[in-house]
Enzyme design. Structure first.
Site, PDB file in Angstrom:
ATOM      1  N   GLY A 204      -0.562  20.631  90.945  1.00  0.00           N
ATOM      2  CA  GLY A 204      -0.131  21.189  89.666  1.00  0.00           C
ATOM      3  C   GLY A 204       1.333  21.597  89.746  1.00  0.00           C
ATOM      4  O   GLY A 204       2.100  21.428  88.796  1.00  0.00           O
ATOM      5  N   THR A 205       1.724  22.113  90.900  1.00  0.00           N
ATOM      6  CA  THR A 205       3.120  22.523  91.114  1.00  0.00           C
ATOM      7  C   THR A 205       4.066  21.346  90.901  1.00  0.00           C
ATOM      8  O   THR A 205       5.093  21.462  90.209  1.00  0.00           O
ATOM      9  CB  THR A 205       3.280  23.068  92.556  1.00  0.00           C
ATOM     10  OG1 THR A 205       2.486  24.253  92.667  1.00  0.00           O
ATOM     11  CG2 THR A 205       4.719  23.368  92.903  1.00  0.00           C
TER      12      THR A 205
ATOM     13  N   GLN B 270      -4.879  26.290  84.571  1.00  0.00           N
ATOM     14  CA  GLN B 270      -6.020  27.227  84.592  1.00  0.00           C
ATOM     15  C   GLN B 270      -7.009  26.973  83.464  1.00  0.00           C
ATOM     16  O   GLN B 270      -8.087  27.564  83.453  1.00  0.00           O
ATOM     17  CB  GLN B 270      -5.524  28.679  84.514  1.00  0.00           C
ATOM     18  CG  GLN B 270      -4.902  29.182  85.788  1.00  0.00           C
ATOM     19  CD  GLN B 270      -5.897  29.356  86.945  1.00  0.00           C
ATOM     20  OE1 GLN B 270      -7.110  29.359  86.754  1.00  0.00           O
ATOM     21  NE2 GLN B 270      -5.370  29.494  88.147  1.00  0.00           N
TER      22      GLN B 270
ATOM     23  N   ALA C 150      -6.597  19.623  90.226  1.00  0.00           N
ATOM     24  CA  ALA C 150      -8.032  19.381  90.438  1.00  0.00           C
ATOM     25  C   ALA C 150      -8.749  20.573  91.056  1.00  0.00           C
ATOM     26  O   ALA C 150      -9.926  20.818  90.773  1.00  0.00           O
ATOM     27  CB  ALA C 150      -8.199  18.158  91.345  1.00  0.00           C
TER      28      ALA C 150
ATOM     29  N   CYS D 178       3.532  40.247  98.258  1.00  0.00           N
ATOM     30  CA  CYS D 178       4.025  41.062  99.356  1.00  0.00           C
ATOM     31  C   CYS D 178       5.310  40.419  99.848  1.00  0.00           C
ATOM     32  O   CYS D 178       5.257  39.387 100.519  1.00  0.00           O
ATOM     33  CB  CYS D 178       2.999  41.035 100.473  1.00  0.00           C
ATOM     34  SG  CYS D 178       2.426  42.634 100.951  1.00  0.00           S
TER      35      CYS D 178
HETATM   36  C1  PLP Z   1      -1.229  28.480  86.068  1.00  0.00           C
HETATM   37  C2  PLP Z   1      -0.996  27.695  87.314  1.00  0.00           C
HETATM   38  N1  PLP Z   1      -0.089  26.717  87.304  1.00  0.00           N
HETATM   39  C3  PLP Z   1       0.165  25.978  88.392  1.00  0.00           C
HETATM   40  C4  PLP Z   1      -0.501  26.201  89.575  1.00  0.00           C
HETATM   41  C5  PLP Z   1      -0.142  25.365  90.758  1.00  0.00           C
HETATM   42  O1  PLP Z   1      -1.107  24.377  91.027  1.00  0.00           O
HETATM   43  P1  PLP Z   1      -1.243  23.806  92.509  1.00  0.00           P
HETATM   44  O2  PLP Z   1      -1.948  24.858  93.304  1.00  0.00           O
HETATM   45  O3  PLP Z   1      -2.086  22.551  92.361  1.00  0.00           O
HETATM   46  O4  PLP Z   1       0.093  23.508  93.011  1.00  0.00           O
HETATM   47  C6  PLP Z   1      -1.452  27.226  89.643  1.00  0.00           C
HETATM   48  C7  PLP Z   1      -2.144  27.526  90.908  1.00  0.00           C
HETATM   49  O5  PLP Z   1      -2.416  28.662  91.233  1.00  0.00           O
HETATM   50  C8  PLP Z   1      -1.711  27.987  88.476  1.00  0.00           C
HETATM   51  O6  PLP Z   1      -2.600  28.976  88.463  1.00  0.00           O
END
Ligand code: PLP
Length: 370
Positions: free
Chosen positions: A71-72, A168, A189, A313
């Site tokens: 997702g990042t 999310q 995923a 932290c």
């Molecule tokens: C709202 C949101 N966006 C993006 C991400 C990032 O996704 P990934 O963990 O697949 O990099 C997260 C993960 O915690 C998330 O909660």
């Protein structure tokens, strides 16, 4: 020793058995989705089947979907490769959006945790520079659902690109990209019982969009690198299972609301953040007055229950969670907040165990339980 209870599904979810089976089978089979021989063609069809499942769930065309490594990565590509230099970003975005651009212009949210649409409108009125706006669909900490369709209308009026981090929300609430109206979406995923390290980016228009990862011509030339065939297939299975389970997921709100009511009986002064806003059915962020988030997380961990503090932290210094600060919550209050997030394995008895352990901690912390 009683069974461990996992109430941190917004951090990551255990994969469902069908997902694990699909991944194991494809890993054992092998095959590069770009090869033209039979194992290659089988790998390609596994990738395309997953693409079809995701397209069905969110109402997108298959050509609009790129699989990514997380997702990042999807968020980074959306913010850095749209060919637009000016970036507006809500103050409650995930770090993968917030830090994707060196200098985003902040868009405030109200005390209810929802984007201030007037602020979006005026920020867009201030400049004619090509702009990307980032607003998430559901916040990872509070679960508050953002007014994406309204934001999309405003962005369209100003000719701005709206990117929606829906990591999310996917598989938790109904999501139709044609109704929401954003220009791009990010998914991951592992938030819906699929594998970690697999994401997707939906680009409703790919004109002048660039790549973040350079190399081969995979994913329509927009995301180089051999496809993670097993991971993508696992994502596809997770998507299909989530689609079938959407009604059941909505029922988690009954357990979540019961939990919030019961912690309110134990600690009448507790605050539930975003409670008056539309929220994901599985998420709750609340305080135990006078007891730090870390103390709560550690005490619950010792009691065999996994929850999250949601505060970072940094260099030994505990900082209040920025999402709560953005909502105007005072630091001393924000530092007593924990996040409990429910998921596909959560049962009523898990909530009972959490409530009992939380009550115990509240008593031990020297505050008289009601
Ligand atoms: C709202 C949101 N966006 C993006 C991400 C990032 O996704 P990934 O963990 O697949 O990099 C997260 C993960 O915690 C998330 O909660």
């Amino acid at each position: 020793m009683s069974e461990r209870i996992y109430l941190d599904y917004n951090a990551t979810t255990p994969a469902k058995p069908e997902v694990v089976d699909a991944i194991a089978e494809i890993l054992a089979r092998g095959g590069n989705a770009s090869s033209i021989h039979q194992p290659g063609r089988a790998a390609r069809s596994a990738v395309e089947e997953a693409r079809g499942s995701l397209a069905d769930l969110v109402g997108a065309a298959t050509e609009e979907i790129l699989f990514t490594g997380s997702g990042t990565e999807a968020n980074n590509q959306a913010l850095r490769c749209s060919g637009r230099q000016r970036v507006l970003c809500s103050t409650i975005e995930h770090e993968s959006v917030m830090f994707a651009h060196p200098d985003p212009i902040p868009l405030p949210v109200g005390v209810n945790g929802m984007l201030d649409l007037d602020a979006l409108d005026s920020a867009l009125s201030e400049s004619n520079d090509p702009t990307v706006v980032a607003v998430m669909l559901a916040n990872n900490e509070t679960g508050v659902i953002q007014p994406i369709a309204e934001a999309a209308d405003i962005c369209a009026r100003h000719g701005a690109w709206l990117h929606c981090d829906a990591v999310q929300a996917l598989g938790k609430i109904p999501l139709d990209v044609t109704i929401l109206g954003a220009d791009s979406y990010a998914f991951a995923a592992h938030k819906l019982a699929g594998p970690q390290g697999v994401g997707a980016l939906i680009l409703r228009s790919q004109k002048s969009f660039g790549r973040l990862i350079h190399g081969g011509g995979q994913e329509r030339g927009l995301r180089a690198g051999t496809e993670n065939v097993a991971g993508i297939a696992g994502f596809g299975v997770a998507v299909r299972l989530a689609e079938q389970a959407l009604d059941g997921f909505a029922q988690l709100a009954i357990l979540r609301d019961d939990l919030e009511r019961r912690v309110g009986v134990i600690a009448p002064g507790r605050i539930v953040f975003g409670a008056a806003s539309p929220r994901l059915p599985n998420t709750s962020k609340f305080t135990m007055p006078g007891v730090s988030s870390e103390t709560q997380v550690m005490a619950m961990d010792l009691a065999g229950i996994s929850i999250s503090a949601g505060s970072a932290c940094a260099a030994g210094k505990v900082e209040p969670p920025y999402v709560l600060s953005a909502m105007g919550v005072a630091d001393d209050v924000a530092l007593t907040a924990v996040r409990v997030s429910l998921g596909w394995r959560t049962r009523e008895k898990d909530i009972d165990r959490f409530v009992a352990a939380w009550r115990e901690l509240f008593k031990r912390a020297g505050i008289r339980a009601a």
